[in-house]
Design a protein around this motif. Structure first.
Motif, PDB file in Angstrom:
ATOM      1  N   ALA A  94      -2.847  -6.173  -5.162  1.00 15.96           N
ATOM      2  CA  ALA A  94      -4.031  -7.019  -5.069  1.00 15.96           C
ATOM      3  C   ALA A  94      -4.756  -6.750  -3.757  1.00 15.96           C
ATOM      4  CB  ALA A  94      -3.622  -8.487  -5.156  1.00 15.96           C
TER       5      ALA A  94
ATOM      6  N   THR B 184       6.321  -3.492 -17.281  1.00 19.56           N
ATOM      7  CA  THR B 184       5.916  -4.346 -16.159  1.00 19.56           C
ATOM      8  C   THR B 184       4.935  -3.623 -15.250  1.00 19.56           C
ATOM      9  OG1 THR B 184       8.016  -5.531 -16.251  1.00 19.56           O
ATOM     10  CG2 THR B 184       6.752  -5.701 -14.206  1.00 19.56           C
TER      11      THR B 184
ATOM     12  N   ARG C 206       1.482  -3.513 -16.765  1.00 17.91           N
ATOM     13  CA  ARG C 206       0.805  -4.808 -16.599  1.00 17.91           C
ATOM     14  C   ARG C 206       0.329  -5.001 -15.170  1.00 17.91           C
ATOM     15  NH1 ARG C 206       2.655  -9.489 -14.759  1.00 17.91           N
ATOM     16  NH2 ARG C 206       4.837  -8.898 -14.967  1.00 17.91           N
ATOM     17  N   ARG C 207       1.167  -4.648 -14.186  1.00 19.09           N
ATOM     18  CA  ARG C 207       0.794  -4.841 -12.782  1.00 19.09           C
ATOM     19  C   ARG C 207      -0.372  -3.934 -12.389  1.00 19.09           C
ATOM     20  NH1 ARG C 207       4.787  -7.428  -9.811  1.00 19.09           N
ATOM     21  NH2 ARG C 207       3.152  -7.673  -8.250  1.00 19.09           N
TER      22      ARG C 207
ATOM     23  N   ALA D  17      -2.660  -2.885 -14.487  1.00 19.10           N
ATOM     24  CA  ALA D  17      -3.817  -3.452 -15.186  1.00 19.10           C
ATOM     25  C   ALA D  17      -4.365  -4.656 -14.438  1.00 19.10           C
ATOM     26  CB  ALA D  17      -3.417  -3.842 -16.610  1.00 19.10           C
ATOM     27  N   GLU D  18      -3.491  -5.468 -13.857  1.00 20.65           N
ATOM     28  CA  GLU D  18      -3.919  -6.668 -13.126  1.00 20.65           C
ATOM     29  C   GLU D  18      -4.558  -6.342 -11.787  1.00 20.65           C
ATOM     30  OE1 GLU D  18      -0.341  -9.640 -14.631  1.00 20.65           O
ATOM     31  OE2 GLU D  18      -0.189  -8.663 -12.679  1.00 20.65           O
ATOM     32  N   ASN D  19      -4.041  -5.328 -11.102  1.00 17.45           N
ATOM     33  CA  ASN D  19      -4.395  -5.126  -9.694  1.00 17.45           C
ATOM     34  C   ASN D  19      -5.178  -3.870  -9.371  1.00 17.45           C
ATOM     35  OD1 ASN D  19      -2.936  -7.432  -8.527  1.00 17.45           O
ATOM     36  ND2 ASN D  19      -1.117  -6.383  -9.275  1.00 17.45           N
TER      37      ASN D  19
END
Length: 197
Positions: free
Chosen positions: A22, A136, A139-140, A142-144
């Motif tokens: 992030a 995982t 996903r991480r 994709a999120e950040n």
């Protein structure tokens, strides 16, 4: 295109490490710490991914933020002498031999940086490097690190999953980049068996 920092060993066939996280997770400061430890630098901003899961950096000088400059004063030795002591963010332009080879290459490791600012009173095991599953890590990232509004979801999510499956995936929980950086530098050593903290 992924938002992340790319470092590695200087040899063209050397190991490559992609750091994502992030905004404010410390990608730029960690990249500076790793350059200080002898790794070569490509970018702390943008990495392009091709269909064969090879990555290529969009080169830019590393920016050392004011907070990092005041906390890790020795990193200012990486700043061009004419800019040392300048207030605010300053670019670090690695010297000859400190830039990664520009050709597209395969990643050895992908690391999600998870920084918490508890300092000396931290109750967590810190720093700690944990393996992540492909799912995982997908996903991480994709999120950040990815802008689905620009690139779409379908094929892009598959590309991220293929990238995660092609490398070792980790999460680094840490408070202090100077203490944690040697763990990441250890990932780039030949036949590295990392110390998981």
């Amino acid at each position: 295109h992924l938002h992340g920092a790319l470092v590695g060993t200087a040899a063209p066939e050397g190991s490559r490490l992609l750091m994502v996280g992030a905004s404010g997770a410390g990608k730029s400061t960690m990249a500076a710490q790793l350059v200080h430890l002898g790794l070569a630098y490509a970018t702390d901003e943008m990495v392009a991914l091709d269909a064969d899961c090879r990555v290529e950096a969009v080169r830019k000088p590393l920016k050392l933020r004011q907070g990092a400059k005041s906390q890790y004063r020795y990193l200012e030795s990486l700043v061009h002498p004419q800019l040392q002591g300048v207030a605010g963010d300053v670019p670090i332009t690695p010297g000859e031999g400190q830039w990664l080879d520009e050709s597209a290459t395969r990643l050895g490791d992908i690391v999600v940086l998870s920084r918490h600012d508890a300092g000396p009173s931290c109750l967590e095991p810190c720093p700690e490097l944990q393996r992540l599953s492909t799912v995982t890590m997908t996903r991480r990232m994709a999120e950040n690190a990815f802008d689905f509004s620009r690139f779409g979801v379908g094929q892009s999510l598959l590309d991220l999953a293929r990238l995660a499956a092609s490398a070792r995936c980790w999460e680094l929980n840490y408070c202090d980049s100077q203490t944690a950086a040697p763990m990441l530098a250890g990932l780039t050593a030949p036949n590295a068996e990392p110390d998981l903290g």
